[in-house]
Design a protein around this motif. Structure first.
Motif, PDB file in Angstrom:
ATOM      1  N   ILE A  90      28.848 -50.519  56.878  1.00 37.44           N
ATOM      2  CA  ILE A  90      28.140 -50.052  55.654  1.00 37.44           C
ATOM      3  C   ILE A  90      28.466 -51.240  54.637  1.00 37.44           C
ATOM      4  O   ILE A  90      29.656 -51.689  54.484  1.00 37.44           O
ATOM      5  CB  ILE A  90      28.628 -48.967  54.855  1.00 37.44           C
ATOM      6  N   PHE A 106      28.244 -48.174  42.128  1.00 37.21           N
ATOM      7  CA  PHE A 106      27.936 -48.576  43.438  1.00 37.21           C
ATOM      8  C   PHE A 106      26.329 -48.238  43.822  1.00 37.21           C
ATOM      9  O   PHE A 106      25.951 -47.195  43.403  1.00 37.21           O
ATOM     10  CB  PHE A 106      28.603 -47.813  44.554  1.00 37.21           C
ATOM     11  N   GLY A 107      25.909 -48.971  44.432  1.00 34.52           N
ATOM     12  CA  GLY A 107      24.561 -48.750  45.262  1.00 34.52           C
ATOM     13  C   GLY A 107      24.909 -47.796  46.275  1.00 34.52           C
ATOM     14  O   GLY A 107      25.909 -47.503  46.506  1.00 34.52           O
ATOM     15  N   GLN A 108      23.984 -47.214  46.727  1.00 37.44           N
ATOM     16  CA  GLN A 108      23.963 -46.151  47.928  1.00 37.44           C
ATOM     17  C   GLN A 108      24.351 -46.713  49.128  1.00 37.44           C
ATOM     18  O   GLN A 108      24.590 -45.711  50.043  1.00 37.44           O
ATOM     19  CB  GLN A 108      22.773 -45.499  48.154  1.00 37.44           C
TER      20      GLN A 108
ATOM     21  N   GLN B  39      33.949 -40.370  48.209  1.00 38.11           N
ATOM     22  CA  GLN B  39      32.642 -40.768  49.227  1.00 38.11           C
ATOM     23  C   GLN B  39      32.494 -39.735  50.145  1.00 38.11           C
ATOM     24  O   GLN B  39      32.911 -39.505  51.117  1.00 38.11           O
ATOM     25  CB  GLN B  39      33.149 -42.265  49.827  1.00 38.11           C
ATOM     26  N   PRO B  41      29.566 -37.839  52.938  1.00 41.60           N
ATOM     27  CA  PRO B  41      29.087 -38.607  53.901  1.00 41.60           C
ATOM     28  C   PRO B  41      27.764 -39.055  53.627  1.00 41.60           C
ATOM     29  O   PRO B  41      26.990 -40.140  54.327  1.00 41.60           O
ATOM     30  CB  PRO B  41      28.526 -37.136  54.748  1.00 41.60           C
ATOM     31  N   ARG B  43      27.480 -41.670  51.775  1.00 45.42           N
ATOM     32  CA  ARG B  43      27.933 -42.829  51.411  1.00 45.42           C
ATOM     33  C   ARG B  43      28.211 -43.366  49.925  1.00 45.42           C
ATOM     34  O   ARG B  43      28.667 -44.555  49.730  1.00 45.42           O
ATOM     35  CB  ARG B  43      27.077 -44.065  52.279  1.00 45.42           C
ATOM     36  N   GLN B  44      27.761 -42.588  49.079  1.00 46.87           N
ATOM     37  CA  GLN B  44      27.453 -42.917  47.626  1.00 46.87           C
ATOM     38  C   GLN B  44      29.087 -42.788  47.244  1.00 46.87           C
ATOM     39  O   GLN B  44      29.825 -41.664  47.491  1.00 46.87           O
ATOM     40  CB  GLN B  44      26.742 -42.008  47.000  1.00 46.87           C
ATOM     41  N   MET B  45      29.421 -43.877  46.730  1.00 39.51           N
ATOM     42  CA  MET B  45      30.787 -43.659  46.024  1.00 39.51           C
ATOM     43  C   MET B  45      30.615 -43.206  44.598  1.00 39.51           C
ATOM     44  O   MET B  45      29.833 -43.589  43.749  1.00 39.51           O
ATOM     45  CB  MET B  45      31.005 -45.257  45.718  1.00 39.51           C
TER      46      MET B  45
END
Lengths: 115, 116
Positions: A90, A106-108, B39, B41, B43-45
């Protein structure tokens, strides 16, 4: 706060090809940071992208493999070149809030799978 | 160089109970920020909580609070009244204060499971 639009969200690429990831920020920022998150691992800084100058790369990351562009204060791209399965990760871009620089946004994230 | 250590790869908690995630760090700087990011699943922080090193008072954000021990270089996260939506990877992060921007240094993360 800052809103970052990162594209693509995921991709599957053939080994030997390249993938370019884009990040668009809704405000002007001086620096943008690119991170890699290998499967099940933490985030590792790849490079810092300044507008109008060459990106600064961390140890273990080189410009030929991870070229970065930063044409203006709201946009940056990261290219992952000559892909191999080890590049499956990622990738995330990040900026900090201005002017205090107290938080990171942050971006996605882009999930890259190399086959 | 600064380092961040999270010694618990995985933790679990019963719904409505309290759990504490550990984090230690190493730095020679006196002024810095510490963060906990979540985070899921997706993926976004997601920023959970922030602590400025110069502040002695521990930060709190609703059900989330920290125990910041500057001398011990310890920064633990307490989640009270755990909810199913708290299940995620939690990363402790450090950022030094400098003119201009500086990047975050992350720990390896703790995967939190919430049991119904």
């Amino acid at each position: 706060s800052a809103v970052i639009s990162q594209k693509p969200s995921r991709d599957i690429c053939q080994r030997g090809t390249s993938l370019t990831i884009q990040c668009q920020v809704d405000s002007q920022v001086t620096m943008m940071f690119w991170y890699r998150q290998q499967p099940g691992q933490s985030l590792t800084l790849i490079a810092t992208a300044n507008q109008g100058s060459e990106a600064t790369y961390e140890s273990g990351f080189v410009i030929d493999k991870f070229p970065i562009s930063r044409p203006n204060l709201t946009f940056s791209t990261l290219t992952v070149s000559n892909l191999s399965p080890e590049d499956s990760s990622i990738y995330l871009c990040s900026v900090t809030n201005r002017p205090m620089n107290t938080e990171a946004f942050f971006g996605q994230g882009t999930r890259l799978t190399v086959v | 160089a600064q380092t961040v250590t999270q010694s618990q790869p995985e933790m679990s908690v019963q719904e409505a109970e309290t759990v504490t995630l550990s984090c230690t760090y190493d730095t020679s700087e006196s002024d810095y920020y510490l963060f906990w990011y979540k985070q899921p699943p997706s993926r976004q922080m997601i920023l959970v909580i922030r602590q400025e090193a110069y502040k002695q008072q521990n930060a709190t954000e609703n059900r989330f609070s920290v125990n910041f021990q500057k001398a011990a270089k310890s920064f633990s996260l307490k989640i009270s009244d755990s909810q199913l939506g708290d299940a995620a990877m939690y990363f402790c992060a450090y950022r030094r204060v400098a003119s201009g921007n500086t990047p975050l240094v992350f720990g390896k993360g703790t995967r939190l499971s919430v049991i119904a």
